[in-house]
Write a protein that holds these residues in place. Structure first.
Motif, short mmCIF file in Angstrom:
data_model
loop_
_atom_site.label_atom_id
_atom_site.label_comp_id
_atom_site.label_asym_id
_atom_site.label_seq_id
_atom_site.Cartn_x
_atom_site.Cartn_y
_atom_site.Cartn_z
N HIS A 1 0.84 -1.20 0.00
CA HIS A 1 0.00 0.00 0.00
C HIS A 1 0.88 1.26 0.00
O HIS A 1 0.68 2.17 -0.81
CB HIS A 1 -0.91 -0.04 1.22
N ARG B 1 1.49 0.11 -4.59
CA ARG B 1 1.01 -1.10 -5.27
C ARG B 1 -0.33 -1.52 -4.66
O ARG B 1 -0.47 -2.57 -4.06
CB ARG B 1 2.09 -2.18 -5.17
N TRP B 2 -1.28 -0.63 -4.83
CA TRP B 2 -2.55 -0.75 -4.15
C TRP B 2 -3.33 -2.00 -4.50
O TRP B 2 -3.89 -2.65 -3.61
CB TRP B 2 -3.40 0.48 -4.42
N THR B 3 -3.41 -2.34 -5.77
CA THR B 3 -4.22 -3.52 -6.13
C THR B 3 -3.60 -4.80 -5.55
O THR B 3 -4.33 -5.71 -5.18
CB THR B 3 -4.37 -3.66 -7.66
N GLU B 4 -2.29 -4.83 -5.43
CA GLU B 4 -1.63 -6.00 -4.83
C GLU B 4 -1.83 -6.05 -3.32
O GLU B 4 -1.73 -7.12 -2.72
CB GLU B 4 -0.13 -5.97 -5.12
N GLU C 1 -4.54 -5.45 -1.57
CA GLU C 1 -5.86 -5.87 -1.11
C GLU C 1 -5.87 -7.31 -0.59
O GLU C 1 -6.42 -7.58 0.50
CB GLU C 1 -6.90 -5.71 -2.22
N ARG D 1 -6.87 -8.55 3.22
CA ARG D 1 -8.02 -9.43 3.49
C ARG D 1 -7.59 -10.71 4.22
O ARG D 1 -8.30 -11.21 5.09
CB ARG D 1 -8.76 -9.75 2.19
N LEU E 1 -7.67 1.86 1.65
CA LEU E 1 -7.20 1.27 0.39
C LEU E 1 -8.37 1.08 -0.58
O LEU E 1 -8.29 1.48 -1.75
CB LEU E 1 -6.51 -0.07 0.63
N LEU E 2 -9.44 0.48 -0.10
CA LEU E 2 -10.59 0.22 -0.97
C LEU E 2 -11.20 1.51 -1.50
O LEU E 2 -11.57 1.57 -2.68
CB LEU E 2 -11.63 -0.62 -0.23
N LEU F 1 -9.21 2.67 -4.25
CA LEU F 1 -9.41 1.85 -5.44
C LEU F 1 -10.80 2.04 -6.04
O LEU F 1 -11.16 1.37 -7.00
CB LEU F 1 -9.19 0.37 -5.11
N GLN G 1 -13.70 1.48 -4.49
CA GLN G 1 -14.69 0.59 -3.87
C GLN G 1 -15.24 1.29 -2.62
O GLN G 1 -14.99 0.90 -1.49
CB GLN G 1 -14.04 -0.75 -3.52
#
Length: 136
Positions: free
Chosen positions: A87, A91-94, A96, A100, A118-119, A122, A124
């Protein structure tokens, strides 16, 4: 010859104290020495990765955190550290998935806040805001 339990404990406590006192290069030296003698110690790899991250040695930090996860994938704290690393390095998508995964073992307000932010970043927004709001 591998470290005895007593020698391992002394080395571990010494490296940990150096890290807590902000003597990061001493901590790196200590964690690396332990990792050479006890390469199956996930906690050592995690600690080394955390110090390297603080020193902005990003490639080495990530490699250490991933090594720790390969040894003990169920440890929520290492998942959280990897997620935070990803984060904070953009590399935000990585980030998540490890966030979780960490949530499976540790439902904590700080983790909910970080995953929520983060979401939202992105796009969301519904889930992100719900997690962020639930931190209290």
């Amino acid at each position: 010859m591998p470290l005895s339990n007593d020698a391992f404990l002394v080395a571990f406590l010494s490296a940990d104290q150096a890290q807590r006192e902000g003597r990061l290069m001493d901590a790196v030296k200590g964690w690396k020495a332990i990792a050479l003698e006890a390469p199956d110690s996930a906690q050592t790899w995690h600690k080394l990765g955390s110090v390297l991250f603080k020193l902005q040695h990003y490639d080495d930090a990530e490699a250490c955190l991933r090594t720790a996860l390969s040894l003990r994938p169920e440890v929520f704290w290492t998942n959280y550290s990897l997620a935070t690393f990803l984060h904070q390095t953009g590399r935000w998508t990585e980030a998540e998935a490890p966030y979780r995964e960490a949530m499976r073992g540790w439902d904590h307000p700080a983790l909910r806040t970080d995953l929520g932010l983060l979401l939202m970043g992105l796009g969301q927004y519904d889930e992100g805001f719900a997690l962020y709001e639930s931190r209290w």
